[in-house]
Design an enzyme around this catalytic site. Structure first.
Site, PDB file in Angstrom:
ATOM      1  N   GLU A 146     -10.769   8.076  -7.849  1.00 27.03           N
ATOM      2  CA  GLU A 146     -11.598   7.143  -7.079  1.00 27.03           C
ATOM      3  C   GLU A 146     -12.027   7.773  -5.764  1.00 27.03           C
ATOM      4  O   GLU A 146     -13.149   7.618  -5.311  1.00 27.03           O
ATOM      5  CB  GLU A 146     -10.790   5.875  -6.827  1.00 27.03           C
ATOM      6  CG  GLU A 146     -11.445   4.814  -6.008  1.00 27.03           C
ATOM      7  CD  GLU A 146     -10.524   3.619  -5.848  1.00 27.03           C
ATOM      8  OE1 GLU A 146     -10.303   3.211  -4.687  1.00 27.03           O
ATOM      9  OE2 GLU A 146     -10.013   3.102  -6.858  1.00 27.03           O
ATOM     10  N   GLY A 196      -4.749   8.867  -3.959  1.00 30.75           N
ATOM     11  CA  GLY A 196      -5.412   8.244  -2.832  1.00 30.75           C
ATOM     12  C   GLY A 196      -5.354   9.131  -1.610  1.00 30.75           C
ATOM     13  O   GLY A 196      -5.402  10.355  -1.691  1.00 30.75           O
ATOM     14  N   ILE A 197      -5.230   8.502  -0.451  1.00 29.04           N
ATOM     15  CA  ILE A 197      -5.181   9.222   0.809  1.00 29.04           C
ATOM     16  C   ILE A 197      -3.879   8.885   1.512  1.00 29.04           C
ATOM     17  O   ILE A 197      -3.333   7.802   1.337  1.00 29.04           O
ATOM     18  CB  ILE A 197      -6.397   8.850   1.690  1.00 29.04           C
ATOM     19  CG1 ILE A 197      -6.509   9.781   2.896  1.00 29.04           C
ATOM     20  CG2 ILE A 197      -6.327   7.393   2.115  1.00 29.04           C
ATOM     21  CD1 ILE A 197      -7.798   9.597   3.672  1.00 29.04           C
ATOM     22  N   GLY A 198      -3.352   9.823   2.284  1.00 35.33           N
ATOM     23  CA  GLY A 198      -2.141   9.544   3.040  1.00 35.33           C
ATOM     24  C   GLY A 198      -1.113  10.636   2.884  1.00 35.33           C
ATOM     25  O   GLY A 198      -1.324  11.652   2.215  1.00 35.33           O
TER      26      GLY A 198
END
Length: 442
Positions: free
Chosen positions: A249, A226-228
């Site tokens: 994704e 994901g992001i972060g």
């Protein structure tokens, strides 16, 4: 002026073949009627001009249903007095609508990201108007949906009307995210950068978690992240790896150095060998420049990227996701804080399951052991009202700054001890005390 917009550098040329008229945002949204279901383009591609113009019609519209996943910019339709005309029905709850949803001035529909397209294609939630931001057309009249194809493509393909911001700063991307200019009902000119996001420097805790997770990743793995801070630290620790692939994704700036160093090649992937496959990207302008006209990057709809049957065909799928809390049996809550909706189920289960079925795959949940307020994220039982995003039967690896444990094939007693071992030391004794009472442990 009437005609199809063609951009040549900074010069706008009109091609009369498509008989399209450009107009103001206010004129474009005039086709929205009371009772319509309106879809908003996702993430960095959110068409701010159209969203704001629609919101300003609150005194003349009523019962307009707004359909979306994560969007950027301020969502005026979620605020007073604009929200009098609009009913939010979100499949993912971002910061711009979170208050409205939790005050019951909007709604959240729990659904896997991989299945949202079925709502449109099977006419369960037919779209009246899709509001999108697109690139100028190519010589054949095709415009790009840029860096967000996700559920936008099926919404566009099935919508009765499409209204669009046409923006030369939207990157033309490879994959399936295209729409022909002739399908656009109303077209608004725009020339401004799409939404960009700069990530803060990772914390010491995120650095520790990222290193722990990176040690699980093998050469030739296919990554989903994901992001972060944690995903970025994981990627930063992979510079000595080889032949990594991406089927995810979403992705952000963390992949760029690994592509430049030749670490990410995708050569061992079974599905779209050599390609970075994603349904959206969110990050800096440098990320969008990388995506533009890049045949290495394929943007597909979420029904493809998040299809477990497709994910599992890649080798060593390593899925890295996060959690808000996890109970001592392994139940993961990743979308609510108690009964308060924070985000959405998204694609976590799609990739956890896909990774677990992949040959050599590793589904990973990575999170700090405590919140910023010092509360343990490993809990005896999920908080009252919390949703179960990933079931305890699906969970494998759990990582905190204190280590990594694998819960697969472990019984409840074993899980309790393993999870407490990677909890924050200040909470371990109390967790063990409560676990002994709840689960009758000796």
């Amino acid at each position: 002026m009437v005609g199809n917009l063609i951009f040549a550098g900074d010069v706008i040329i009109f091609d009369m073949r498509y008989n399209l008229e450009t107009c103001s945002a206010e004129e474009a949204v005039s086709c929205i009627n009371s009772g319509d279901r309106v879809f908003i383009h996702s993430a960095a591609m959110t068409p701010k001009l159209l969203v704001d113009a629609m919101s300003r019609r609150y005194e003349e519209l009523e019962h307009v249903e707004v359909i979306q996943i994560h969007t950027e910019h301020e969502a005026l339709y979620a605020k007073e007095p604009y929200n009098r005309a609009f009913n939010i029905n979100a499949f993912f709850v971002g910061g711009n609508i979170r208050t409205a949803v939790n005050q019951m001035k909007g709604n959240y529909t729990p659904i896997f990201l991989s299945e949202i397209h079925l709502l449109f294609r099977k006419n369960i939630m037919p779209i009246d108007v899709a509001m999108v931001q697109i690139s100028p057309p190519d010589k054949h009249g095709f415009c790009s949906l840029g860096v967000s194809v996700d559920i936008t493509l099926p919404a566009v393909l099935t919508a009765k009307k499409i209204i669009a911001q046409i923006n030369p700063q939207v990157p033309r991307t490879h994959g399936d995210g295209i729409v022909h200019i002739s399908r656009i009902a109303a077209l608004v000119e725009c020339d401004e950068p799409i939404y960009s996001l700069q990530m803060p420097e990772p914390t010491a805790v995120e650095e520790a978690i990222g290193k722990n997770v990176a040690e699980l990743i093998e050469d030739g793995a296919t990554l989903q992240m994901g992001i972060g801070g944690i995903p970025n630290v994981v990627l930063k620790n992979l510079t000595n790896h080889k032949r990594l692939g991406i089927h995810t994704e979403m992705f952000s700036d963390g992949v760029l150095p690994l592509v430049e160093k030749g670490v990410i090649t995708g050569e061992e992937k079974e599905i779209k060998t050599g390609k970075i496959v994603s349904c959206f990207a969110l990050g800096s302008q440098a990320l969008y420049d990388f995506c533009a006209e890049n045949p290495m990057v394929h943007f597909k709809e979420a029904g493809y990227t998040n299809d477990t049957a497709i994910i599992r065909r890649n080798p060593k799928v390593t899925a890295i996701n996060s959690a808000i809390e996890i109970d001592l049996t392994g139940q993961i809550c990743a979308d609510t804080i108690g009964s308060r909706q924070y985000s959405g189920v998204g694609g976590q289960m799609d990739f956890i399951r896909g990774a677990s079925l992949s040959e050599g795959g590793k589904p990973i949940i990575a999170m700090p052991s405590i919140t910023s307020g010092g509360i343990s994220k490993i809990v005896p039982q999920l908080h009252h009202g919390a949703g179960v995003t990933t079931t305890r039967a699906h969970v494998h690896y759990i990582a905190t700054e204190y280590g990594v444990v694998d819960l697969f094939a472990k019984n409840i007693r074993e899980r309790v001890h393993l999870l407490i071992s990677i909890a924050h030391p200040d909470h371990q004794e109390e967790l063990m005390r409560q676990a002994s009472e709840i689960y009758n442990l000796k």
